[in-house]
Design an enzyme around this catalytic site. Sequence first.
Site, PDB file in Angstrom:
ATOM      1  N   HIS A  18      56.608  11.982 -15.213  1.00 14.76           N
ATOM      2  CA  HIS A  18      55.447  12.181 -15.478  1.00 14.76           C
ATOM      3  C   HIS A  18      55.426  13.616 -16.770  1.00 14.76           C
ATOM      4  CE1 HIS A  18      51.517  15.590 -15.674  1.00 14.76           C
ATOM      5  NE2 HIS A  18      51.219  13.454 -15.388  1.00 14.76           N
TER       6      HIS A  18
ATOM      7  N   LYS B 162      56.863  14.589 -21.017  1.00 16.32           N
ATOM      8  CA  LYS B 162      56.581  14.713 -21.529  1.00 16.32           C
ATOM      9  C   LYS B 162      57.883  15.022 -23.207  1.00 16.32           C
ATOM     10  CE  LYS B 162      52.165  14.059 -19.382  1.00 16.32           C
ATOM     11  NZ  LYS B 162      51.940  14.641 -18.536  1.00 16.32           N
TER      12      LYS B 162
ATOM     13  N   ASP C 284      67.213  14.316 -33.546  1.00 19.41           N
ATOM     14  CA  ASP C 284      69.207  15.090 -33.742  1.00 19.41           C
ATOM     15  C   ASP C 284      69.288  15.639 -33.370  1.00 19.41           C
ATOM     16  OD1 ASP C 284      68.442  12.607 -35.929  1.00 19.41           O
ATOM     17  OD2 ASP C 284      67.654  14.352 -36.625  1.00 19.41           O
TER      18      ASP C 284
ATOM     19  N   HIS D  66      43.304  20.424 -20.203  1.00 17.81           N
ATOM     20  CA  HIS D  66      44.413  19.467 -19.892  1.00 17.81           C
ATOM     21  C   HIS D  66      45.385  20.545 -20.075  1.00 17.81           C
ATOM     22  CE1 HIS D  66      47.516  15.702 -18.826  1.00 17.81           C
ATOM     23  NE2 HIS D  66      46.952  15.615 -18.274  1.00 17.81           N
TER      24      HIS D  66
ATOM     25  N   LYS E  35      48.737  22.945 -18.756  1.00 21.55           N
ATOM     26  CA  LYS E  35      49.033  23.179 -17.500  1.00 21.55           C
ATOM     27  C   LYS E  35      50.454  24.502 -17.747  1.00 21.55           C
ATOM     28  CE  LYS E  35      50.194  18.023 -17.728  1.00 21.55           C
ATOM     29  NZ  LYS E  35      48.509  17.916 -17.056  1.00 21.55           N
TER      30      LYS E  35
ATOM     31  N   ASP F  29      52.097  38.795 -15.702  1.00 21.35           N
ATOM     32  CA  ASP F  29      51.493  40.177 -16.504  1.00 21.35           C
ATOM     33  C   ASP F  29      52.084  40.359 -18.041  1.00 21.35           C
ATOM     34  OD1 ASP F  29      52.388  41.052 -14.189  1.00 21.35           O
ATOM     35  OD2 ASP F  29      54.424  41.111 -13.726  1.00 21.35           O
TER      36      ASP F  29
END
Length: 502
Positions: free
Chosen positions: A242, A244, A249, A420, A422, A427
Amino acid sequence: MKNIVGISLFFLLLIGPWFFLIKEAEGGFVFYSSLILTLFLTIIGFVIFLENRNPIQTITWLVVFGAFPFIGCIFYFLFGHNFRKERIFRKKYFLGKQSFVKISGEAEYNERIKEMGESSQQLITLANRLGNSPVSFTTETRILRNGQETFFNIIEQLKRARHHIHLEYYIVRDDGIGCALKDVLMEKASEGVEIRFLYDAVGSWKLARSYIDDLKRAGVEMVAFGPLQLPFLNNTFNFRNHRKIIVIDGCVGFVGGLNIGDEYLGLDSKFGYWRDTHLIVKGEAVRTLQLIFLQDWYYSTNRSFLTDEYLMTDVSPPSDHGGVQLIAGGPDSEWTVIKSIFFKMITAAEKSVWIASPYFVPDDDILQALKVAALSGLDVRLLVPKNPDKKIVYHASRTYFPEMLASGVRIFQYKEGFMHSKIIIVDDQLASIGTTNMDMRSFHLNFEVNAFLYRTESTQQLVNDFVNDLKVSQEVEMDEFSNRSFRLKVLESTCRLLSPLL
């Protein structure tokens, strides 16, 4: 364990139809077919019992088999068979342990860590021990808050590549942005840039073969993670990549919530505006992203590129960027890495815990931690979508609302399109951004990667963005939520019952 089920299924498929035909002629089809199915389900149930899963998962599977035997069989072979995942990913696990030694000794726990405070020190230590990844104080990060910003920066950085480009994605689509990316990669390949592209076989199952062939002909190495086979013969079907990740370089990286597809640009009429969060990373911590990619590449191809050519990064003197720690988690890990860090963040909070997640199906540990934090007087807020993309998960998540609201958690539903992102913010000082959803699949089954930020400018930007997101969200009120229809409550409870199986 795998052999028991595999042999049983092979036997059933090979001789079952002939056995049924013979017995049908004798008038005993129903009896004997039921007998074979019962024996087969008994074997599967025994396997699940010996896997020592969470008791709730075990009981749920057995109930499903008892109530819906045929559907239960299909569902189990698609999503349920774990078959000792530690053996499946043993090579990958030890590779990861050895790989991170290459950088773990280079980042010392100096005075900068002591300045972070006791809670941050503990979190940094935990993340390092679980994820084998040091914290960096020489890494620059910047928040990208939507598809337009993210893909614009990705394309611009890809055009500047001189030596190599590494990409790792769950979903890749052959659409507008997918083709734009393909064109850039083909152009860079023609210039002699090394390009390796790892895509998940399940997440990208709709990807056109012509898309892959075009890139291969141009010189891009395209590799599928967890290639698809018949589900019951493929141990890794349920463990998906899952992540991404882009590394350019060895000095510029991207990580976050956006896959490659037009819907992430808000171009899908079904979802409308797509609210997501990505991160651009420059400097020392990019080596960790590089290592994560290279070990995934080795696992998929048996070819190693763990050399200084790919792991050398220009390291600037300590700066005011704050701390950055890139952590990988997955079924190849000895611990539930990212979930454990989330748990520590929540339980160590002193003032506030803010969470944004498109899919909220927590396990008991995380749920209890959030409720205790709210009951202790902390400002605990949860931001979820109002409009779902996965209805089963959406309805399952709503069954957690009553007990969370009762404990003092404030829940907000994002109304302006689909949310979408996440994110976890604690704090106003510590934050996590990455690919991990607040659900059991991300915690236990998927390969994920998150960036943990300690007093960075990006942390403050996440705080500001969260506040702005709340302005276009609707707060869930206990009285109103409790009045939803009985039919809807039954639907939600059914979805929650199925959630441990997914």
